[in-house]
Scaffold this active site. Sequence first.
Site, PDB file in Angstrom:
ATOM      1  N   CYS A   1      11.896  -3.370  37.266  1.00  0.00           N
ATOM      2  CA  CYS A   1      11.174  -4.812  37.217  1.00  0.00           C
ATOM      3  C   CYS A   1      12.067  -6.148  37.514  1.00  0.00           C
ATOM      4  CB  CYS A   1      10.647  -4.944  35.779  1.00  0.00           C
ATOM      5  SG  CYS A   1       9.351  -3.876  35.290  1.00  0.00           S
TER       6      CYS A   1
ATOM      7  N   CYS B   1      13.595  -7.663  34.445  1.00  0.00           N
ATOM      8  CA  CYS B   1      14.036  -6.851  33.237  1.00  0.00           C
ATOM      9  C   CYS B   1      15.167  -7.517  32.481  1.00  0.00           C
ATOM     10  CB  CYS B   1      14.609  -5.551  33.766  1.00  0.00           C
ATOM     11  SG  CYS B   1      15.008  -4.347  32.625  1.00  0.00           S
TER      12      CYS B   1
ATOM     13  N   ASP C   1      12.248 -12.712  21.445  1.00  0.00           N
ATOM     14  CA  ASP C   1      13.191 -11.996  20.951  1.00  0.00           C
ATOM     15  C   ASP C   1      14.445 -12.936  21.184  1.00  0.00           C
ATOM     16  OD1 ASP C   1      14.889  -9.856  20.123  1.00  0.00           O
ATOM     17  OD2 ASP C   1      13.954  -8.465  21.595  1.00  0.00           O
TER      18      ASP C   1
ATOM     19  N   ARG D   1      15.423   0.275  11.350  1.00  0.00           N
ATOM     20  CA  ARG D   1      15.207   1.056  12.571  1.00  0.00           C
ATOM     21  C   ARG D   1      16.355   0.675  13.724  1.00  0.00           C
ATOM     22  NH1 ARG D   1      11.972  -3.092  11.623  1.00  0.00           N
ATOM     23  NH2 ARG D   1      11.498  -5.074  13.003  1.00  0.00           N
TER      24      ARG D   1
ATOM     25  N   ARG E   1      17.426  -5.863  30.748  1.00  0.00           N
ATOM     26  CA  ARG E   1      18.619  -4.735  30.994  1.00  0.00           C
ATOM     27  C   ARG E   1      18.921  -4.762  32.382  1.00  0.00           C
ATOM     28  NH1 ARG E   1      16.443  -1.569  26.348  1.00  0.00           N
ATOM     29  NH2 ARG E   1      17.223  -2.326  24.530  1.00  0.00           N
TER      30      ARG E   1
ATOM     31  N   LYS F   1      12.734 -10.798  16.686  1.00  0.00           N
ATOM     32  CA  LYS F   1      11.475 -11.011  17.246  1.00  0.00           C
ATOM     33  C   LYS F   1      10.901 -12.131  16.318  1.00  0.00           C
ATOM     34  CE  LYS F   1      10.788  -6.919  20.040  1.00  0.00           C
ATOM     35  NZ  LYS F   1      11.957  -6.270  19.397  1.00  0.00           N
TER      36      LYS F   1
ATOM     37  N   ARG G   1      19.968  -3.385  15.044  1.00  0.00           N
ATOM     38  CA  ARG G   1      19.937  -4.783  14.776  1.00  0.00           C
ATOM     39  C   ARG G   1      19.043  -4.878  13.595  1.00  0.00           C
ATOM     40  NH1 ARG G   1      19.417  -5.940  20.498  1.00  0.00           N
ATOM     41  NH2 ARG G   1      17.111  -5.343  20.434  1.00  0.00           N
ATOM     42  N   TYR G   2      17.947  -4.160  13.536  1.00  0.00           N
ATOM     43  CA  TYR G   2      16.954  -4.219  12.220  1.00  0.00           C
ATOM     44  C   TYR G   2      17.321  -3.002  11.297  1.00  0.00           C
ATOM     45  CZ  TYR G   2      13.920  -7.124  15.030  1.00  0.00           C
ATOM     46  OH  TYR G   2      13.613  -8.219  15.972  1.00  0.00           O
TER      47      TYR G   2
ATOM     48  N   ASP H   1      12.439 -12.755  28.240  1.00  0.00           N
ATOM     49  CA  ASP H   1      14.007 -12.809  27.936  1.00  0.00           C
ATOM     50  C   ASP H   1      14.795 -13.286  29.043  1.00  0.00           C
ATOM     51  OD1 ASP H   1      13.771 -11.362  25.386  1.00  0.00           O
ATOM     52  OD2 ASP H   1      13.279  -9.626  26.465  1.00  0.00           O
TER      53      ASP H   1
ATOM     54  N   CYS I   1      14.639   4.134  35.511  1.00  0.00           N
ATOM     55  CA  CYS I   1      13.493   3.898  35.287  1.00  0.00           C
ATOM     56  C   CYS I   1      12.856   4.350  36.472  1.00  0.00           C
ATOM     57  CB  CYS I   1      13.258   2.297  35.167  1.00  0.00           C
ATOM     58  SG  CYS I   1      13.977   1.548  33.737  1.00  0.00           S
TER      59      CYS I   1
END
Length: 375
Positions: A122, A125, A323, A109, A127, A330, A105-106, A286, A118
């Site tokens: 969470c 989350c 975000d 990076r 994702r 962000k 996206r950036y 998010d 994971c």
Amino acid sequence: MPDGSADTKPRTMPAAEARTLRSPAALVRAGLVPPGAEPELDRLTARYAIAVSPTVQGLIDPADPADPIARQYIPDMAELETAEQERSDPTSDVPFTPVKGVVHRYPDRALLKPLLACPVYCRFCFRREVVGPDGGLLSEAELEAALDWFAATPQVREAVLTGGDPLMLSPRRLGHIIRRLSAIPHLDIIRLHSRVPVAAPERITPEMLYALETDKALFLCVHANHAREFGTAARSALRALNRAGTVLLGQSVLLRGVNDSAEALEALFRAMLAARVKPYYLHQLDRAPGTARFEVPIAEGRAILRALRGQLTGLAWPTYVLDLPGGAGKAPLGPDFAVAEGADWLVEGPLDGMRQRHAEPPRPAHGFPPPHPSR
């Protein structure tokens, strides 16, 4: 349990409990959900994965219905209610995926997602539609294609390992990735995002530390949302990472019922610093499906942070960010302590709450300030 106690003694678990809980039945046996909830939660589990590691189990107070650790990990049927503003891909990974496992996206990076598993899942989350126990592990060919993309993209200066959790990889596989990235001349920084140091600290072994060795600048962003997550085992794992030369940053999400008070955030940031973790980002939630119960309004988040300014060291101050959907990046959310008034600024003092006028210097006639006289 008090909000700010990072040293609360974990409850002792019987040997039979000392494994990751992955089903409603296991949560019932551990006393973390009532038996009557099991049939409904089975329906929830068909959509969203459950994992509560032994370390996290030990941090939960089952007698507290509002326990902030439990709220992050114990499933709730409200997760099946999708609000109008919620999206399955809230950070827009998919449109910015040039090859499988990479998100770009950036300009300078890109993310590398070598797996989607994971140590814990969470309930908020972003994702959550794609992570789970099947792991989403890139094949050898897919991983090499992703690493080749980094090597062939010179404008990318930083590789960010995420997922899933990159520290769930074997030390052998993680070490291979770190070595491949380290050999790319135009990469300056390798960054990893992980829950492992606080949720599964036993994975920070000498072999894992060896896998992270590199001559590049390496940063590890530790995801934690409450001071109690920095227990004895977590602090020990973080000390080991620090001694091995890993720079530690902290990443948190502002969550209703977990850290949505000045007292809870102050305790969290102080616990991070005591563990040699520099608070880096505080994320606005998010809007993933079924997460509305966690959302704190931005105005409230700004007010909480405003109450902390000047009350704790600037080392503890993260950037509060949203975000933006669509891959727009962000955006910092403040709070602000300065407002423009004509050509001047009114700047509020965090310690006394008073506004002082700060006059801007006059512009030089030719656009450049005169040189300082020789001394």
